[in-house]
Design a protein around this motif. Structure first.
Motif, PDB file in Angstrom:
ATOM      1  N   LEU A 138       0.920  -1.290  -0.168  1.00 44.33           N
ATOM      2  CA  LEU A 138      -0.027  -0.014  -0.043  1.00 44.33           C
ATOM      3  C   LEU A 138       0.777   1.376   0.206  1.00 44.33           C
ATOM      4  N   PHE A 139       1.909   1.447   0.887  1.00 40.24           N
ATOM      5  CA  PHE A 139       3.020   2.353   0.705  1.00 40.24           C
ATOM      6  C   PHE A 139       3.286   2.588  -0.866  1.00 40.24           C
ATOM      7  N   ASP A 140       3.853   1.426  -1.573  1.00 39.39           N
ATOM      8  CA  ASP A 140       4.375   1.543  -2.800  1.00 39.39           C
ATOM      9  C   ASP A 140       3.113   2.179  -3.793  1.00 39.39           C
ATOM     10  N   ARG A 141       2.044   1.833  -3.533  1.00 38.88           N
ATOM     11  CA  ARG A 141       0.707   2.259  -4.504  1.00 38.88           C
ATOM     12  C   ARG A 141       0.546   3.892  -4.236  1.00 38.88           C
ATOM     13  N   VAL A 142       0.607   4.219  -2.966  1.00 35.82           N
ATOM     14  CA  VAL A 142       0.461   5.647  -2.523  1.00 35.82           C
ATOM     15  C   VAL A 142       1.697   6.531  -3.326  1.00 35.82           C
ATOM     16  N   ALA A 143       2.903   5.946  -3.066  1.00 37.01           N
ATOM     17  CA  ALA A 143       4.018   6.735  -3.399  1.00 37.01           C
ATOM     18  C   ALA A 143       3.959   6.795  -5.167  1.00 37.01           C
ATOM     19  N   GLN A 144       3.687   5.707  -5.599  1.00 36.32           N
ATOM     20  CA  GLN A 144       3.635   5.626  -7.335  1.00 36.32           C
ATOM     21  C   GLN A 144       2.618   6.571  -7.706  1.00 36.32           C
ATOM     22  N   ARG A 145       1.324   6.745  -7.033  1.00 36.33           N
ATOM     23  CA  ARG A 145       0.332   7.428  -7.676  1.00 36.33           C
ATOM     24  C   ARG A 145       0.386   9.007  -7.324  1.00 36.33           C
ATOM     25  N   THR A 146       1.232   9.380  -6.443  1.00 38.39           N
ATOM     26  CA  THR A 146       1.327  10.610  -6.020  1.00 38.39           C
ATOM     27  C   THR A 146       2.697  11.351  -6.399  1.00 38.39           C
ATOM     28  N   GLY A 147       3.639  10.348  -6.534  1.00 41.01           N
ATOM     29  CA  GLY A 147       4.896  10.918  -6.881  1.00 41.01           C
ATOM     30  C   GLY A 147       5.910  11.179  -5.820  1.00 41.01           C
ATOM     31  N   THR A 148       5.419  10.746  -4.787  1.00 43.60           N
ATOM     32  CA  THR A 148       6.272  11.069  -3.438  1.00 43.60           C
ATOM     33  C   THR A 148       5.907  10.018  -2.099  1.00 43.60           C
ATOM     34  N   ALA A 149       6.805   9.871  -1.466  1.00 49.03           N
ATOM     35  CA  ALA A 149       6.548   8.962  -0.329  1.00 49.03           C
ATOM     36  C   ALA A 149       5.546   9.647   0.584  1.00 49.03           C
ATOM     37  N   PRO A 150       4.544   8.649   0.899  1.00 51.69           N
ATOM     38  CA  PRO A 150       3.468   9.183   2.196  1.00 51.69           C
ATOM     39  C   PRO A 150       4.272   9.488   3.537  1.00 51.69           C
ATOM     40  N   VAL A 151       3.357   9.945   4.178  1.00 49.23           N
ATOM     41  CA  VAL A 151       4.053  10.255   5.584  1.00 49.23           C
ATOM     42  C   VAL A 151       3.940   8.906   6.400  1.00 49.23           C
ATOM     43  N   VAL A 152       5.268   8.723   6.908  1.00 46.76           N
ATOM     44  CA  VAL A 152       5.461   7.314   7.907  1.00 46.76           C
ATOM     45  C   VAL A 152       5.931   7.919   9.301  1.00 46.76           C
ATOM     46  N   VAL A 153       5.233   7.168  10.430  1.00 47.09           N
ATOM     47  CA  VAL A 153       5.802   7.612  11.652  1.00 47.09           C
ATOM     48  C   VAL A 153       5.933   6.173  12.327  1.00 47.09           C
ATOM     49  N   ASP A 154       6.841   6.153  13.143  1.00 41.84           N
ATOM     50  CA  ASP A 154       7.404   4.924  13.953  1.00 41.84           C
ATOM     51  C   ASP A 154       6.941   5.161  15.401  1.00 41.84           C
ATOM     52  N   SER A 155       6.196   4.014  15.827  1.00 39.36           N
ATOM     53  CA  SER A 155       5.737   4.049  17.093  1.00 39.36           C
ATOM     54  C   SER A 155       6.532   4.411  18.167  1.00 39.36           C
ATOM     55  N   ASP A 156       7.697   3.557  18.126  1.00 38.53           N
ATOM     56  CA  ASP A 156       8.970   4.131  18.973  1.00 38.53           C
ATOM     57  C   ASP A 156       9.209   5.482  19.100  1.00 38.53           C
ATOM     58  N   ASP A 157       9.115   6.269  17.937  1.00 41.84           N
ATOM     59  CA  ASP A 157       9.528   7.520  17.961  1.00 41.84           C
ATOM     60  C   ASP A 157       8.322   8.324  18.737  1.00 41.84           C
ATOM     61  N   ILE A 158       7.172   7.851  18.577  1.00 41.55           N
ATOM     62  CA  ILE A 158       6.170   8.704  19.119  1.00 41.55           C
ATOM     63  C   ILE A 158       6.135   8.304  20.865  1.00 41.55           C
ATOM     64  N   ARG A 159       6.412   7.075  21.196  1.00 40.06           N
ATOM     65  CA  ARG A 159       6.231   6.661  22.424  1.00 40.06           C
ATOM     66  C   ARG A 159       7.705   7.346  23.282  1.00 40.06           C
ATOM     67  N   ARG A 160       8.597   7.474  22.605  1.00 34.57           N
ATOM     68  CA  ARG A 160       9.829   8.324  23.093  1.00 34.57           C
ATOM     69  C   ARG A 160       9.594   9.925  23.373  1.00 34.57           C
ATOM     70  N   ASN A 161       8.828  10.226  22.454  1.00 35.90           N
ATOM     71  CA  ASN A 161       8.603  11.897  22.376  1.00 35.90           C
ATOM     72  C   ASN A 161       7.326  12.271  21.709  1.00 35.90           C
ATOM     73  N   PRO A 162       6.283  12.000  22.441  1.00 39.66           N
ATOM     74  CA  PRO A 162       5.067  12.280  21.720  1.00 39.66           C
ATOM     75  C   PRO A 162       4.678  13.911  21.658  1.00 39.66           C
ATOM     76  N   GLU A 163       5.693  14.675  22.509  1.00 37.45           N
ATOM     77  CA  GLU A 163       5.363  16.085  22.607  1.00 37.45           C
ATOM     78  C   GLU A 163       5.777  16.704  21.183  1.00 37.45           C
ATOM     79  N   GLY A 164       6.980  15.810  20.844  1.00 41.74           N
ATOM     80  CA  GLY A 164       7.652  16.483  19.530  1.00 41.74           C
ATOM     81  C   GLY A 164       7.182  15.871  18.266  1.00 41.74           C
TER      82      GLY A 164
END
Length: 243
Positions: A138-164
């Motif tokens: 699904l990531f590849d499908r969005v990237a191919q149709r829009t010409g750019t990578a979609p937004v990606v977030v990693d759960s560990d990044d959020i858990r370490r720094n939700p305020e940021g």
């Protein structure tokens, strides 16, 4: 905000996805939906999951009906419709064109953490169950149709720094930041799927994001699945916010 913003958050199971749904439900401008394709997925695949009959009875089992719903009027007249989707629910033959009409975001978690959590809830697990391959497709499908990578977030990044990370996510999808996203009331919520009592005990006991837990070595059978999932995870992780 004059136009409706529909956010499709693509995840796999045990991936902070329910906590993220809680976070968006805390916004005054948002309505949230919990895995709207779940019943259709079970019907199409014939798989048996915990609380099977309750799930099948709670949602449309026709994927086209689900699409009509999630592209229809936003319940409550809200300006934002946050939709928690499981990537593995989009089996062959399910419509995908509707993805062109929403803002697609991809929520990642390391395969080891996903499997350590999943195995506590269900004895049998396969690579397909945890959704990494489908998520990458699904990531590849969005990237191919829009010409750019979609937004990606990693759960560990959020858990370490939700305020940021949460303000960064809001900016990336065109939303104003709302500090209410950092916390939510403890216990079940009305928008939870009927499967919540089986899967959501940790979220029921939470009121906000907590730091990542430590996990030990996986059993061999789970470690093998983690190795199979890792290439998909690493490829998408390279595009995550804050990378």
């Amino acid at each position: 905000m004059s136009e409706v913003r529909r956010i499709a958050m693509w995840s796999g199971p045990r991936n902070l996805s329910t906590a993220m749904m809680r976070s968006f439900s805390s916004r005054a401008d948002s309505f949230v939906s919990d895995e709207p394709f779940y019943a259709a997925y079970l019907k199409a695949t014939g798989l048996v999951h915990p609380m099977q009959e309750e799930v099948l009875a709670s949602q449309p089992q026709d994927p086209d009906a689900v699409v009509r719903h999630i592209l229809g009027p936003v319940p409550g007249g809200k300006a934002v419709w946050y939709q928690k989707h499981m990537s593995h629910h989009m089996v062959e033959g399910f419509p995908l064109d509707w993805m062109d009409e929403v803002t697609n975001v991809f929520l990642l978690r390391s395969p080891e953490r996903v499997l350590a959590s999943y195995a506590q809830k269900r004895e049998s697990v396969t690579l397909a169950d945890i959704g990494f391959e489908g998520q990458a497709m699904l990531f590849d499908r969005v990237a191919q149709r829009t010409g750019t990578a979609p937004v990606v977030v990693d759960s560990d990044d959020i858990r370490r720094n939700p305020e940021g990370m949460l303000p960064a996510l809001c900016a990336a999808v065109g939303l104003d930041w709302d500090p209410a996203m950092l916390s939510w009331p403890k216990g079940p919520h009305s928008e939870d799927g009927v499967w919540g009592p089986h899967w959501y005990n940790a979220v029921y006991n939470s009121t906000g994001f907590s730091p990542p837990d430590e996990i030990g070595p996986l059993p061999d059978r789970l470690a093998q699945i983690a190795d199979e999932a890792r290439p998909f995870y690493e490829r998408m992780k390279g595009f995550r916010l804050g990378a």
